[in-house]
Design a protein around this motif. Sequence first.
Motif, PDB file in Angstrom:
ATOM      1  N   LYS A  21      50.606  51.447  35.575  1.00 33.48           N
ATOM      2  CA  LYS A  21      51.653  50.640  36.218  1.00 33.48           C
ATOM      3  C   LYS A  21      52.264  49.650  35.226  1.00 33.48           C
ATOM      4  CE  LYS A  21      50.508  47.697  39.728  1.00 33.48           C
ATOM      5  NZ  LYS A  21      51.041  46.339  39.486  1.00 33.48           N
ATOM      6  N   THR A  94      54.970  41.803  38.291  1.00 31.83           N
ATOM      7  CA  THR A  94      55.342  42.118  36.908  1.00 31.83           C
ATOM      8  C   THR A  94      56.865  42.189  36.786  1.00 31.83           C
ATOM      9  OG1 THR A  94      53.284  43.346  36.661  1.00 31.83           O
ATOM     10  CG2 THR A  94      54.973  43.739  35.009  1.00 31.83           C
ATOM     11  N   ARG A  97      58.458  38.523  37.075  1.00 36.22           N
ATOM     12  CA  ARG A  97      58.133  37.598  35.983  1.00 36.22           C
ATOM     13  C   ARG A  97      58.727  38.085  34.663  1.00 36.22           C
ATOM     14  NH1 ARG A  97      52.572  36.668  38.501  1.00 36.22           N
ATOM     15  NH2 ARG A  97      52.879  34.817  39.786  1.00 36.22           N
ATOM     16  N   ALA A 165      45.342  32.760  30.990  1.00 36.95           N
ATOM     17  CA  ALA A 165      45.510  34.054  30.323  1.00 36.95           C
ATOM     18  C   ALA A 165      46.287  34.953  31.266  1.00 36.95           C
ATOM     19  CB  ALA A 165      44.149  34.666  30.010  1.00 36.95           C
ATOM     20  N   ALA A 167      49.277  38.060  31.191  1.00 32.21           N
ATOM     21  CA  ALA A 167      50.166  38.941  30.431  1.00 32.21           C
ATOM     22  C   ALA A 167      51.599  38.833  30.931  1.00 32.21           C
ATOM     23  CB  ALA A 167      49.680  40.378  30.551  1.00 32.21           C
ATOM     24  N   GLN A 168      51.749  38.481  32.196  1.00 39.20           N
ATOM     25  CA  GLN A 168      53.114  38.364  32.719  1.00 39.20           C
ATOM     26  C   GLN A 168      53.812  37.147  32.129  1.00 39.20           C
ATOM     27  OE1 GLN A 168      52.571  38.519  36.984  1.00 39.20           O
ATOM     28  NE2 GLN A 168      52.147  40.720  36.948  1.00 39.20           N
ATOM     29  N   ARG A 193      46.280  41.609  28.697  1.00 35.12           N
ATOM     30  CA  ARG A 193      46.772  42.938  28.288  1.00 35.12           C
ATOM     31  C   ARG A 193      47.941  42.819  27.313  1.00 35.12           C
ATOM     32  NH1 ARG A 193      47.425  45.291  34.042  1.00 35.12           N
ATOM     33  NH2 ARG A 193      45.686  43.874  34.284  1.00 35.12           N
ATOM     34  N   ILE A 313      40.754  41.843  35.682  1.00 35.43           N
ATOM     35  CA  ILE A 313      41.186  41.049  36.839  1.00 35.43           C
ATOM     36  C   ILE A 313      41.621  41.922  38.024  1.00 35.43           C
ATOM     37  CG2 ILE A 313      43.570  40.734  35.939  1.00 35.43           C
ATOM     38  CD1 ILE A 313      41.560  37.991  37.694  1.00 35.43           C
ATOM     39  N   ASP A 314      42.334  43.023  37.750  1.00 33.25           N
ATOM     40  CA  ASP A 314      42.823  43.863  38.856  1.00 33.25           C
ATOM     41  C   ASP A 314      41.717  44.732  39.451  1.00 33.25           C
ATOM     42  OD1 ASP A 314      45.339  42.813  38.521  1.00 33.25           O
ATOM     43  OD2 ASP A 314      46.101  44.498  37.356  1.00 33.25           O
ATOM     44  N   GLU A 337      42.272  33.070  39.237  1.00 37.95           N
ATOM     45  CA  GLU A 337      43.566  33.774  39.253  1.00 37.95           C
ATOM     46  C   GLU A 337      43.690  34.742  40.431  1.00 37.95           C
ATOM     47  OE1 GLU A 337      46.604  34.119  37.202  1.00 37.95           O
ATOM     48  OE2 GLU A 337      45.957  32.046  37.215  1.00 37.95           O
ATOM     49  N   ARG A 387      45.381  47.053  46.369  1.00 38.24           N
ATOM     50  CA  ARG A 387      44.019  47.177  45.832  1.00 38.24           C
ATOM     51  C   ARG A 387      42.953  46.858  46.893  1.00 38.24           C
ATOM     52  NH1 ARG A 387      45.478  48.538  40.782  1.00 38.24           N
ATOM     53  NH2 ARG A 387      47.055  47.262  39.757  1.00 38.24           N
TER      54      ARG A 387
END
Length: 433
Positions: A21, A94, A97, A165, A167-168, A193, A313-314, A337, A387
């Motif tokens: 994704k 994602t 952002r 932290a 990534a977005q 990531r 995290i996911d 988070e 999820r």
Amino acid sequence: MKLIVEMAGALKGQVRVPGDKSISHRAVMFTSLADGVSRVEGFLFGADCLSTVACMRALGVPVDIEDGTVIVHGVGMHGLQEPDDVLDVGNSGTTIRLLLGLLSGQTFHSCLTGDASIRRRPMGRVAKPLLSMGARIDGRRDGDLAPLSVRGADLHSIKYQMPVASAQVKSAILLAGLFASGVTGVREPSPSRDHTERMLKALGAPISKRSGYTEIGRPARLRAMDMRIPGDLSSAAFLLVATLIVPGSELILEDVGVNPTRTGILDVLGAMGAQFEIEEGEPQAGEPTARLAARSGPLVGATVGGSLIPRLIDEIPILAVAAAAAEGTTEIRDARELRVKETDRIRTVAEELRKFGVQVAELEDGLMIEGGRVLKGAHCRSHGDHRIAMAMAVAGLVAEGETVVEGWEAADVSFPGFVDLLRELGARVRVEE
Ligand code: S3P
């Protein structure tokens, strides 16, 4: 829509999960800025990534889809056009952002919104550094909540120390950096990531990274590139955990992305005693891939925290299911988070797992899960979170009796075809209206 899951016999098979994704979003967004045509194979046709395609089209980028290949006709660094309506990102954090970063340095105005979950999630973490680059962003609660308005501006570089932290956030700043004067730098507290860095580099952007600090300059142009997106490890994790906890199961997953910033779940499952082998494959789209072979077997609880958290995290909802099936206690910390994801996943995981008879304590920054009891079939809700829906479906495979997951349609956000794959492996699952 609801999913009905029955307790499963052994799951067996060899399958491929849909494309990653995070990489799919970036592939379409970044090649839109390139000169020329890019062909993207293995793209994830889930609702989130299709929102990115719709937004890029609304920004004047011709994107064709032919036989599962996405063909992006890049418009160049300065070819995006003002959209004549609000850009709708659906459920995709994602998309909103990263687009905030990309749109901040344009010459036009745009508006971004999304579904009820997106309109509750914090955008100030992205808007704040962008504002300090000269961006003009506004929205509800002082620009923290969508709908957001972005008025294009001349940006200047910043050196930014990220408080979380993410990534977005990192990606939004790097994308704004493509349009800013000077060299933009971002330091992250622990590695998140790095798909943005890898792909921008492959497209020819002046980007470099050294021990957690990434710098990007303004390129004259980006080059078009054909690529094949690897399978999503975050999706694979649901099938992997199902295999580990359903007795007698054996599974081979082909072509899974194993970028080290994403493989925390493999490290933790390994520490819990999971039996699997990782066979290195050919890199795809600048990303390492592997073939994963897993077998069911006993698991033990683990302690998870610190810099491991951004690397999984996911996967925490499905890790919580593995923990429920493991002997002993699993403690997950430093995962605050989770509270600002598609749902507050600390709360939704705890609430739904308890319905199976699992003892779960909700911590301020994580979860404490007592494993080892036999799960009882439950009537669960997805809370509109893909999820959560899939994690509870996997829990249902080892629960006595029948499990129902209401709001099943959420799973389509990241894993279309999940039910078909589970059936192919031998699970008894069906969808009802
Ligand atoms: C993503 C980054 C992560 C992750 C999300 C996808 C990305 O979010 O949870 O599912 O593609 O950059 P954060 O940046 O908020 O940590």
